[in-house]
Design an enzyme around this catalytic site. Structure first.
Site, PDB file in Angstrom:
ATOM      1  N   GLU A 278       1.163   8.239  -1.296  1.00 55.01           N
ATOM      2  CA  GLU A 278       2.366   8.733  -1.974  1.00 55.01           C
ATOM      3  C   GLU A 278       3.569   7.908  -1.549  1.00 55.01           C
ATOM      4  O   GLU A 278       3.544   7.227  -0.530  1.00 55.01           O
ATOM      5  CB  GLU A 278       2.580  10.209  -1.624  1.00 55.01           C
ATOM      6  CG  GLU A 278       2.644  10.471  -0.138  1.00 55.01           C
ATOM      7  CD  GLU A 278       2.441  11.939   0.243  1.00 55.01           C
ATOM      8  OE1 GLU A 278       2.118  12.745  -0.634  1.00 55.01           O
ATOM      9  OE2 GLU A 278       2.609  12.237   1.435  1.00 55.01           O
ATOM     10  N   ILE A 279       4.611   7.979  -2.378  1.00 51.97           N
ATOM     11  CA  ILE A 279       5.861   7.288  -2.055  1.00 51.97           C
ATOM     12  C   ILE A 279       6.909   8.360  -1.785  1.00 51.97           C
ATOM     13  O   ILE A 279       7.108   9.264  -2.602  1.00 51.97           O
ATOM     14  CB  ILE A 279       6.303   6.357  -3.196  1.00 51.97           C
ATOM     15  CG1 ILE A 279       5.208   5.316  -3.463  1.00 51.97           C
ATOM     16  CG2 ILE A 279       7.614   5.659  -2.840  1.00 51.97           C
ATOM     17  CD1 ILE A 279       5.411   4.499  -4.702  1.00 51.97           C
TER      18      ILE A 279
ATOM     19  N   ASP B 268       0.806  -5.703 -13.368  1.00 52.99           N
ATOM     20  CA  ASP B 268       0.978  -4.289 -13.719  1.00 52.99           C
ATOM     21  C   ASP B 268       2.446  -4.023 -14.062  1.00 52.99           C
ATOM     22  O   ASP B 268       3.041  -3.060 -13.599  1.00 52.99           O
ATOM     23  CB  ASP B 268       0.513  -3.398 -12.560  1.00 52.99           C
ATOM     24  CG  ASP B 268       0.301  -1.939 -13.005  1.00 52.99           C
ATOM     25  OD1 ASP B 268       0.178  -1.700 -14.228  1.00 52.99           O
ATOM     26  OD2 ASP B 268       0.274  -1.049 -12.139  1.00 52.99           O
TER      27      ASP B 268
ATOM     28  N   LYS C 206       3.398   9.109  -6.700  1.00 57.47           N
ATOM     29  CA  LYS C 206       2.055   9.329  -6.151  1.00 57.47           C
ATOM     30  C   LYS C 206       1.094   8.316  -6.737  1.00 57.47           C
ATOM     31  O   LYS C 206       1.252   7.898  -7.882  1.00 57.47           O
ATOM     32  CB  LYS C 206       1.567  10.750  -6.496  1.00 57.47           C
ATOM     33  CG  LYS C 206       2.082  11.797  -5.545  1.00 57.47           C
ATOM     34  CD  LYS C 206       1.313  13.099  -5.699  1.00 57.47           C
ATOM     35  CE  LYS C 206       1.695  14.052  -4.564  1.00 57.47           C
ATOM     36  NZ  LYS C 206       0.976  15.293  -4.595  1.00 57.47           N
TER      37      LYS C 206
END
Length: 435
Positions: A172-173, A282, A167
């Site tokens: 969301e995934i 990231d 999420k």
């Protein structure tokens, strides 16, 4: 006698100069830290924390990051009314311009924050810019003209047995099925599918992924850009992410840690290849995925914050938004809003390597923001596990060097990891029984 007097006077002035220099350094460090703090609290909608900082130092109302954005720009973009009122009360310039000549009102208009627009106008806010900061003056074009190659009809996606595997703030995934194959689908929340910022970020990520082909990079399969909700489809990796794996397994043996590190370094060396350098920004265990439950192969994923940079010169340094990514793995130059380059990823890699060897996240006794602050002040995690291979410890320390120019490239890292692997006895374990 007079000679001795002269000398003592010279020493005291040298010592005083040294103290002044140290004092100036401390002041500069404190200023950078407070600038980061007020921008962070403005971003987090924490009006009380913003007020406290301004009561201590009113000049912080004019703080700016490397894109010349003030706390009022940040609050306006997100629509945080209480924070904006507090900043204005302390004398914020409602018409301050960032590096793209955008005012806070231009940001509020671009983000469709109607209450903020009214507030800023009531204080004389004017709308300039909108020429390339977070907003584009015309609709965002599809990433590629021949997108039919990868545009997926949503009716082809089967969510009947889907499960949420991740999420984020934009959506969301999910694990789903596409033409009989398990896939990972990043689905943008329907409520955000009209948000220009979100659409721009989404299309930026698609545009990056569509160009990537490497065994250590999560494979892009297609996207839904013509219908809502917007969706990005990649291969599904059964092993889950490295964060969860380390949580369950704890510290890894040096040979496993080196094998994992080499997979990450291969993927990153591909991304950092010039002239089209992709800076991940990231890199952290949650964004490193295991191909299968046997954990014999890793891939780097999640390019939502990545930047594609055209490098003219191999030593180019970029002015990019500070505080991008996850605090615990963040390079000090990013936290401090300084100029930075692709070596920010090398720093994050060092933190991941440390975590694989130690079994705990770096500086796990600190909150993420505090950990980043501690690192920006020059501190580093302690090596606790016994039996560290000297070469591995040295490599980790070089990768998290304070000066980014002293950090090795991923190609160098790979060569060194290969050498370390050669000298590593196959049955090497931590020497936990030796003092």
């Amino acid at each position: 006698m007079s000679c001795r007097d002269d000398n003592s006077g010279g020493h005291s002035s040298t010592s005083a100069a040294g103290k002044d220099k140290a004092s100036d350094k401390q002041k500069e460090k404190a200023r950078v830290s407070r600038t980061s703090l007020i921008l962070w609290h403005a971003h987090q909608n924490d009006a009380a924390a913003v007020r406290k900082l301004l009561e201590e130092d009113q000049s912080l109302v004019h703080a700016r990051d490397y894109d010349s954005r003030t706390p009022l720009h940040v609050a306006s973009l997100h629509g945080w009314i209480d924070v904006a009122k507090c900043l204005i009360e302390f004398g914020a310039d409602v018409n301050a311009q960032d590096r793209w000549k955008n005012t806070p009102l231009a940001d509020a208009e671009g983000a469709k924050k109607h209450s903020m627009i009214e507030l800023l106008k009531s204080y004389g806010g004017l709308s300039y810019g909108q020429n390339g900061s977070h907003f584009e003056p015309k609709p965002v074009p599809p990433p590629l003209p021949n997108k039919c190659d990868w545009e997926i009809d949503p009716s082809e996606l089967d969510f009947s047995n889907s499960s949420i595997i991740g999420k984020g703030s934009f959506g969301e995934i999910l694990k789903a099925c596409w033409r009989g194959t398990p896939v990972a689908v990043k689905r943008i929340l329907p409520s955000l599918s009209d948000d220009r910022l979100v659409i721009q970020d989404f299309r930026h990520e698609v545009n990056l992924l569509v160009k990537l082909r490497h065994p250590n990079i999560v494979q892009f399969l297609g996207a839904v850009t013509d219908k809502k909700p917007l969706m990005l489809i990649t291969e599904y990796l059964r092993g889950g992410d490295l964060h969860q794996y380390l949580k369950e397994k704890g510290s890894l043996s040096p040979s496993t840690a080196i094998t994992f590190a080499m997979d990450i370094a291969r993927g990153m060396a591909y991304l950092h290849n010039e002239p089209n350098v992709i800076i991940h920004r990231d890199l952290k265990p949650r964004n490193v995925l295991l191909v299968n439950t046997g954990a014999d192969h890793l891939k780097v994923g999640d390019f939502g914050l990545s930047k594609l940079i055209k490098v003219q010169n191999s030593h180019d340094v970029y002015k990019m938004t500070g505080e991008t990514g996850s605090y615990r793995y963040m390079a000090p130059e990013v936290f401090k809003h300084r100029k930075y380059d692709k070596k920010v990823d090398v720093f994050s890699f060092a933190m991941i390597l440390y975590e694989m060897l130690e079994g705990d996240p770096p500086l796990s006794n600190y909150e993420p923001y505090e950990a980043a602050k501690y690192v920006a002040e020059g501190q580093r995690p302690m090596f606790r596990a016994k039996g560290y291979i000297t070469e591995l410890k040295e490599l980790t320390e070089q990768c998290w060097a304070a000066d980014m120019n002293h950090r090795p490239s991923f190609l160098e890292i790979l060569k060194r990891l290969e050498k370390i692997k050669e000298i590593l006895p196959p049955d090497h374990h931590w020497n936990i029984f030796t003092a």
